[in-house]
Structures are given as structure tokens and as C-alpha cells.
Design a protein around this motif. Structure first.
Motif, PDB file in Angstrom:
ATOM      1  N   PRO A 383      91.381  54.063 100.397  1.00  0.00           N
ATOM      2  CA  PRO A 383      90.308  55.071 100.442  1.00  0.00           C
ATOM      3  C   PRO A 383      89.984  55.656  99.067  1.00  0.00           C
ATOM      4  CG  PRO A 383      91.865  55.426 102.228  1.00  0.00           C
ATOM      5  CD  PRO A 383      92.471  54.409 101.322  1.00  0.00           C
ATOM      6  N   TYR A 384      91.014  55.868  98.242  1.00  0.00           N
ATOM      7  CA  TYR A 384      90.783  56.446  96.919  1.00  0.00           C
ATOM      8  C   TYR A 384      89.989  55.481  96.040  1.00  0.00           C
ATOM      9  CZ  TYR A 384      91.733  58.201  92.223  1.00  0.00           C
ATOM     10  OH  TYR A 384      91.598  58.650  90.937  1.00  0.00           O
ATOM     11  N   VAL A 385      90.437  54.229  95.974  1.00  0.00           N
ATOM     12  CA  VAL A 385      89.758  53.243  95.127  1.00  0.00           C
ATOM     13  C   VAL A 385      88.350  52.984  95.621  1.00  0.00           C
ATOM     14  CG1 VAL A 385      89.815  50.855  94.310  1.00  0.00           C
ATOM     15  CG2 VAL A 385      91.941  52.167  94.455  1.00  0.00           C
ATOM     16  N   ASN A 386      88.193  52.872  96.924  1.00  0.00           N
ATOM     17  CA  ASN A 386      86.875  52.582  97.489  1.00  0.00           C
ATOM     18  C   ASN A 386      85.876  53.696  97.205  1.00  0.00           C
ATOM     19  OD1 ASN A 386      84.876  52.662 100.022  1.00  0.00           O
ATOM     20  ND2 ASN A 386      85.561  50.555  99.722  1.00  0.00           N
ATOM     21  N   ARG A 387      86.328  54.933  97.295  1.00  0.00           N
ATOM     22  CA  ARG A 387      85.440  56.064  96.996  1.00  0.00           C
ATOM     23  C   ARG A 387      85.038  56.079  95.521  1.00  0.00           C
ATOM     24  NH1 ARG A 387      88.760  59.092 100.570  1.00  0.00           N
ATOM     25  NH2 ARG A 387      89.958  59.859  98.787  1.00  0.00           N
ATOM     26  N   LYS A 388      85.951  55.645  94.658  1.00  0.00           N
ATOM     27  CA  LYS A 388      85.691  55.700  93.219  1.00  0.00           C
ATOM     28  C   LYS A 388      84.735  54.609  92.762  1.00  0.00           C
ATOM     29  CE  LYS A 388      88.221  59.224  91.926  1.00  0.00           C
ATOM     30  NZ  LYS A 388      87.615  60.415  91.290  1.00  0.00           N
ATOM     31  N   ILE A 389      84.910  53.380  93.244  1.00  0.00           N
ATOM     32  CA  ILE A 389      84.138  52.269  92.697  1.00  0.00           C
ATOM     33  C   ILE A 389      83.289  51.526  93.723  1.00  0.00           C
ATOM     34  CG2 ILE A 389      85.826  51.938  90.858  1.00  0.00           C
ATOM     35  CD1 ILE A 389      86.936  49.542  92.329  1.00  0.00           C
ATOM     36  N   GLY A 390      83.428  51.862  95.028  1.00  0.00           N
ATOM     37  CA  GLY A 390      82.614  51.217  96.041  1.00  0.00           C
ATOM     38  C   GLY A 390      83.289  49.994  96.644  1.00  0.00           C
ATOM     39  N   SER A 391      82.752  49.526  97.757  1.00  0.00           N
ATOM     40  CA  SER A 391      83.371  48.424  98.502  1.00  0.00           C
ATOM     41  C   SER A 391      83.288  47.101  97.753  1.00  0.00           C
ATOM     42  CB  SER A 391      82.703  48.289  99.877  1.00  0.00           C
ATOM     43  OG  SER A 391      82.886  49.452 100.646  1.00  0.00           O
ATOM     44  N   LEU A 392      82.125  46.784  97.204  1.00  0.00           N
ATOM     45  CA  LEU A 392      81.959  45.498  96.535  1.00  0.00           C
ATOM     46  C   LEU A 392      82.840  45.402  95.299  1.00  0.00           C
ATOM     47  CD1 LEU A 392      80.607  42.774  96.270  1.00  0.00           C
ATOM     48  CD2 LEU A 392      78.696  43.885  95.096  1.00  0.00           C
ATOM     49  N   ALA A 393      82.871  46.440  94.487  1.00  0.00           N
ATOM     50  CA  ALA A 393      83.708  46.413  93.278  1.00  0.00           C
ATOM     51  C   ALA A 393      85.185  46.311  93.650  1.00  0.00           C
ATOM     52  CB  ALA A 393      83.445  47.660  92.436  1.00  0.00           C
ATOM     53  N   THR A 394      85.588  47.007  94.711  1.00  0.00           N
ATOM     54  CA  THR A 394      86.976  46.920  95.171  1.00  0.00           C
ATOM     55  C   THR A 394      87.306  45.500  95.604  1.00  0.00           C
ATOM     56  OG1 THR A 394      86.894  49.223  95.943  1.00  0.00           O
ATOM     57  CG2 THR A 394      88.661  47.841  96.797  1.00  0.00           C
ATOM     58  N   PHE A 395      86.403  44.912  96.376  1.00  0.00           N
ATOM     59  CA  PHE A 395      86.622  43.547  96.862  1.00  0.00           C
ATOM     60  C   PHE A 395      86.686  42.556  95.701  1.00  0.00           C
ATOM     61  CE2 PHE A 395      84.901  39.510  98.601  1.00  0.00           C
ATOM     62  CZ  PHE A 395      85.915  39.249  99.511  1.00  0.00           C
ATOM     63  N   ARG A 396      85.762  42.660  94.775  1.00  0.00           N
ATOM     64  CA  ARG A 396      85.758  41.741  93.632  1.00  0.00           C
ATOM     65  C   ARG A 396      87.017  41.899  92.774  1.00  0.00           C
ATOM     66  NH1 ARG A 396      79.509  42.276  91.483  1.00  0.00           N
ATOM     67  NH2 ARG A 396      78.585  40.738  92.910  1.00  0.00           N
ATOM     68  N   LEU A 397      87.420  43.133  92.563  1.00  0.00           N
ATOM     69  CA  LEU A 397      88.625  43.392  91.768  1.00  0.00           C
ATOM     70  C   LEU A 397      89.821  42.652  92.340  1.00  0.00           C
ATOM     71  CD1 LEU A 397      90.078  45.101  89.540  1.00  0.00           C
ATOM     72  CD2 LEU A 397      90.454  46.833  91.320  1.00  0.00           C
ATOM     73  N   VAL A 398      89.893  42.630  93.667  1.00  0.00           N
ATOM     74  CA  VAL A 398      91.039  42.014  94.329  1.00  0.00           C
ATOM     75  C   VAL A 398      90.917  40.492  94.350  1.00  0.00           C
ATOM     76  CG1 VAL A 398      92.207  41.769  96.537  1.00  0.00           C
ATOM     77  CG2 VAL A 398      91.559  44.031  95.732  1.00  0.00           C
ATOM     78  N   VAL A 399      89.767  39.978  94.820  1.00  0.00           N
ATOM     79  CA  VAL A 399      89.662  38.525  95.002  1.00  0.00           C
ATOM     80  C   VAL A 399      89.653  37.786  93.666  1.00  0.00           C
ATOM     81  CG1 VAL A 399      88.511  38.723  97.231  1.00  0.00           C
ATOM     82  CG2 VAL A 399      87.132  38.597  95.151  1.00  0.00           C
ATOM     83  N   LEU A 400      89.231  38.436  92.599  1.00  0.00           N
ATOM     84  CA  LEU A 400      89.295  37.802  91.284  1.00  0.00           C
ATOM     85  C   LEU A 400      90.733  37.715  90.767  1.00  0.00           C
ATOM     86  CD1 LEU A 400      86.175  39.401  89.542  1.00  0.00           C
ATOM     87  CD2 LEU A 400      86.434  37.021  90.264  1.00  0.00           C
ATOM     88  N   SER A 401      91.602  38.553  91.327  1.00  0.00           N
ATOM     89  CA  SER A 401      93.007  38.520  90.898  1.00  0.00           C
ATOM     90  C   SER A 401      93.845  37.553  91.726  1.00  0.00           C
ATOM     91  CB  SER A 401      93.617  39.921  90.998  1.00  0.00           C
ATOM     92  OG  SER A 401      93.833  40.293  92.345  1.00  0.00           O
TER      93      SER A 401
END
Length: 550
Positions: A383-401
């Protein structure tokens, strides 16, 4: 006369507060399934062995995998059907059907005298259970404010983790009670003939509890069926009256008590109906005259043929790819923990073999720690990360890793024993945190990309079916690649293959765009009035009167 609980629900539907009550009811229904699903894993190997089909350990493991995969394949075959049916008859009936199917499946599985019956029981559970997609749809419809999505979508994965821990504990503790608890269970009894019946009966009881909670307190969320008469809710309302009496106080200045979902700043105060456009300016949809053109437009918007937009398709394919490589990693990692250490000199960069040679107790502790880490990451980090950067940025951050993570895992076996365990926990935290952030983000993106809520059940059903199919094939294909890799002395082959699949998902994420949540007319009016400091009692009485006429 006090308003009914049904009338109170009508007021709550117009509230923009966080839907605490309904998400709590959903969580109680949801937790039953991971408890039932995960309870078989501690004893399934011994159950298959007890059928005396073969003495070959590899064959027993293969049959155990078949029992696990039977559920996923069956769930894939009916996932779309249940999703589409939920669009036609509502979410609640399908969710309750899924719970009932899980209960029936567990009882049949407990009484299974042979492998064929066990496979049928697991397949039956998958055929009758379309709750993964429908549940995501229900959450999307319960949450009417976009800022609440991160918090709401973190609850169900958390519940799944908690249920998985409880289910594994129940299965391991209650299996074969005649041998494990001879003072309480006699030889020759029913539990001696069916040594794995007890954990299934207990899990079925848990499912029945969830089913009763759902019947009594789960509200319909489909916009076309919200106001349908629900006798189960009527009984639940009657029960609640004994525990939490509520009363509407009118003009004499008495207290106005509503459910907790109504914003806390509201109270009966200055009478100003004009200040509340939800309650005065716009009656519920079915109370408004609807033109033929509006109906036709709604039907066109809800058409399934128009629902699969480019972004929706990207999200569904993303679901399948994510499910494939995460479930493959779940299978590969315990094997890596168990493999004996290699005595051969590695030929870098790719020619090396050997695992960590960890004892079963250590592996069990690591896997248990994984569950607790995932619960924490899901409930607090996401919830903290998603609120800060949004759903798409959170998803990309993870799947790129993910490709980097999978590529480096085999090389951890080459680390000296002094730093090996810290590296293992580093990998574990990375993997678990990635799962905790990726799945809820993708669920939010799919819900926001849906062109209409009326087809959201179908879309989530297709996504769930794609994930189920990939979860069914993932462990099998990864196991074959792993066998091939070990035969040629390349330990990392299945991990690098998994890294390539994850890389495809990462590239796919670069084509995704983040869409905002689509609001219905009532929800838009809701947002406009969410800062109002009061709900006037006279206005509420008018709404109750209007509701009673319909």
C-alpha cells in the motif's frame, strides 16, 4: 419507526468511506479456501504412497504433482464460465457456489480410497470454484474510491498467506490421527480406514463457516443486482439487531447511528438537502426513468466483444506470464535447498551443479518465514509503495527485477558457507516482496482498464483462467527442464529459462499504460459530496421512504 438494515445499506452504497465491513466479510469467506487448498500438501505424498500404486519415489512424486495440478487444470476450464455467469446473475451467488464446491471437494478427497477418486475430488474443487476472478471483481466493485485501491487490494493476498499457514499446520497436525494420536483414535475406526479424513472434515467445517458468513453478511456488488431482495442478508440483519441495536433519531435531536462505513464526520445537523446531491438529486438507478437509448448504450458498453481492449489483453497475458514464472520458482527453490552439495569443480560461467543440502527442518523454517514475510510485505509495503508511485510503476519495478533475480539464484550455491544463509534470505525477501507487489498492482490495473464494470467478472475470469493454466503447466515444464539441466551438469538451466520467461513479461510491461478507475454516475456524485460535514436526518428519511416504495 427505525429504518431497516436494508435501508441503511442503501445509504452506505452512497458513502465514499473505506468499505471496512464488506472487506472483512470477504476476508472471512476468502480465508477458507487457502486453508482447504494448502492443507493437503503436508500429507499428499504419504497419501499417494498409501495407495500402493508404486514403490518408486519418483513416481509417487509425479502422482502427487498430478493431484496438485488437477485442481489448476479444472479451474482453468471453468474460470471464464464462472466469470461470465457472475456478470449475468451477480457476484454473491457465484462466490457462495465456489465455497460450497470447495467443501464438497474436501469431503470427497478425505474419503478417497484410491488415486482416481483423489484426482476426481481435486478436479471437482477446481470445476466448481471460480472465486479467484470473481473475488477480484467483487473487491473492485466494493472499493468506490481510487485512493482506497492499494489498501483494499492488499487485504486478500494477506488473507491467502495467513490461510496458507493455517492450512499447512492443520494438514500436518491432523493427518493420520490413529497413528499420531492413538489415545484418542482407535484402530479399526473410520479414521483408520481413511487416515486423511480428519483434516478434510475440519477444513470442510471451516468452509461451511465461511459459507454461512457469506450468506448472512456478504452484499451483492454487481450494479444491476445490488438492490435485489436477499433473504440471507435479511436474516443476518435480524441477527445483528441483537448485538448492535441501531436507531434513527429524527427531528427531536436524537442520535443518528449508522454502520461504520459511513464517513466519521457525518452527523445529523443543519437541515440542508440541497447540500447532498447523492441523496436528493440522484435516486438509485432503478428509481430513475431510463430511456431506451441509455439502456442500449449500457448494453453496448457491457458487450463482452468490446471488453477486450489492448490494455486489457496486455494485463491478462501479464497475469499468465507472472503466474508461470512465480509458481515455477516456488517449486524450484525447495529442490535447490534439498540437493546435495557438488564435489566437482565448477566450470564457470554455466557448468556447475549441486545445491545447498539443507536439512528438512531448516527448509520448513525458511518456507514458513517466507509466508510471514509475504504477509508483512502485502499488508504494509505494497500500500505504501503503490500510493507513492502508482500501480503501473510498482508493477514495472518488480517485473523488471525478476529476470535478474532468477538469473543470479543458481550462483548463490557457489557462495562460501559463511555468507550462504544471508544470501538465501536476501533472495527469499526479494522473491516474496516481488510477489507481494506485483499481483495486487496487476489486479488494480486490470480493474481500471475494464471498459465497464458489467464485464469485469468476465475479464477477471479470463485472467484467472490464464493464471490457472500457467500454474498447471509451470511446475511440470520447469521440472522437466530441471531434470535436463542436472543430467548435463547445468544447475542453473531451469532458473535461466525462468528468467527468459520473466524477461518477456518485463518487456510486455513497457507497453502497458496506467488507466484511472472508471466511476459510475452515482460514484461520481459520491466523490463530489464526500467532504460534506453532515447527513441530514430529514433527507435520510426521504431516501428510506423512496426506497420502501421500490
Amino acid at each position: 419507526m427505525s429504518p431497516s438494515q436494508t435501508q441503511r445499506r442503501r445509504v452506505q452504497q452512497h458513502s465514499s468511506a473505506f468499505p471496512t465491513r464488506q472487506l472483512f466479510v470477504l476476508a472471512l469467506c476468502r480465508i477458507c479456501e487457502p486453508i482447504a487448498f494448502m492443507s493437503i500438501f503436508p500429507y499428499v505424498y504419504y497419501m499417494i504412497s498409501g495407495y500402493h500404486i508404486t514403490n518408486d519415489e519418483k513416481q509417487i512424486a509425479l502422482y502427487a504433482g498430478m493431484v496438485t495440478s488437477a485442481f489448476a487444470f479444472a479451474e482453468f476450464s471453468t474460470g471464464v464460465m464462472w466469470g461470465r455467469l457472475s456478470d449475468k446473475v451477480g457476484r454473491k451467488p457465484i462466490l457462495l457456489m465456489g465455497l460450497a464446491g470447495t467443501g464438497v471437494s474436501m469431503i470427497v478427497f478425505g474419503f478417497s480410497p484410491n488415486l482416481t477418486t483423489a484426482l476426481i475430488a481435486r478436479a471437482l474443487g477446481g470445476l466448481l470454484n471460480g472465486n479467484i476472478g470473481v473475488l477480484q471483481t467483487t473487491v473492485a466493485e466494493v472499493v468506490t474510491v481510487e485512493s482506497h485501491q492499494a489498501r483494499a487490494y492488499s487485504i486478500m493476498p494477506f488473507v491467502w498467506c495467513l490461510g496458507s499457514i493455517i492450512g499447512s499446520g492443520l494438514g500436518g497436525t491432523l493427518a493420520d490421527p490413529v497413528h499420531n494420536y492413538p489415545g484418542y483414535f482407535e484402530h479399526g475406526s473410520l479414521f483408520d480406514k481413511f487416515p486423511y479424513l480428519l483434516p478434510n472434515l475440519v477444513c470442510a467445517g471451516v468452509v461451511i463457516f465461511g459459507l454461512v458468513i457469506g450468506i448472512l453478511f456478504l452484499e451483492e456488488t454487481h450494479e444491476d443486482f445490488k438492490d435485489r431482495r436477499d433473504y440471507g442478508l435479511d436474516v443476518g440483519d435480524w441477527i445483528l439487531e441483537f448485538f448492535r441495536p441501531t436507531q434513527l433519531v429524527g427531528k427531536a435531536g436524537e442520535t443518528l447511528a449508522l454502520f461504520e462505513d459511513v464517513p466519521p464526520g457525518y452527523s445529523s445537523g443543519v437541515s440542508s438537502p440541497a447540500m447532498n446531491p447523492i441523496l436528493v438529486g440522484e435516486l438509485p438507478n432503478e428509481a430513475q426513468p431510463v430511456s431506451a437509448q441509455t439502456v442500449a448504450t449500457g448494453r453496448r458498453d457491457a458487450a463482452v466483444s468490446n471488453a477486450f481492449t489492448w490494455q486489457v489483453c496486455l494485463n491478462i497475458v501479464g497475469y499468465g506470464i507472472l503466474a508461470y514464472h512465480t509458481i515455477s520458482a516456488e517449486q524450484l527453490l525447495p529442490v535447490l535447498f534439498s540437493l546435495p552439495e557438488s564435489e566437482e569443480t565448477p566450470k564457470l560461467p554455466f557448468q556447475f551443479s549441486g545445491g545447498f543440502a539443507l536439512p528438512t527442518k531448516v527448509i520448513g523454517f525458511i518456507l514458513s518465514a517466507q509466508g510471514f514475510i509475504q504477509m508483512f510485505a502485502t499488508l504494509f509495503v505494497f500500500p505504501y509503495v503503490n500510493r507513492k508511485i502508482g500501480s503501473l510503476a510498482t508493477f514495472r519495478l518488480v517485473v523488471l527485477s525478476y529476470p535478474i533475480l532468477y538469473f543470479m539464484v543458481p550462483y548463490v550455491t557457489l557462495v562460501s558457507t559463511t555468507f550462504r544463509m544471508p544470501c538465501i534470505y536476501f533472495v527469499l525477501v526479494w522473491k516474496v516482496a516481488a510477489q507481494a507487489l506485483s499481483y495486487p498492482s496487476l489486479a488494480i490495473m486490470l480493474a481500471n482498464a475494464a471498459p465497464s464494470k458489467k464485464v469485469l467478472g468476465t475479464l477477471n475470469g479470463v485472467a484467472a483462467a490464464a493464471a490457472s493454466l500457467c500454474r498447471a503447466f509451470g511446475p511440470t515444464l520447469s521440472g522437466l527442464v530441471q531434470s535436463l539441466g542436472l543430467s548435463v551438469g547445468v544447475l542453473g538451466l531451469p532458473w535461466w529459462a525462468n528468467s527468459f520467461v520473466a524477461l518477456i513479461g518485463a518487456v510486455l510491461s513497457l507497453r502497458m499504460v496506467e488507466e484511472k478507475r472508471r466511476y459510475t454516475k452515482n460514484e461520481e456524485a459520491n466523490l463530489e459530496s464526500e467532504d460534506l460535514p453532515f447527513l441530514d436526518a430529514d433527507v435520510l428519511e426521504n431516501v428510506y421512504a423512496e426506497e420502501s416504495r421500490h
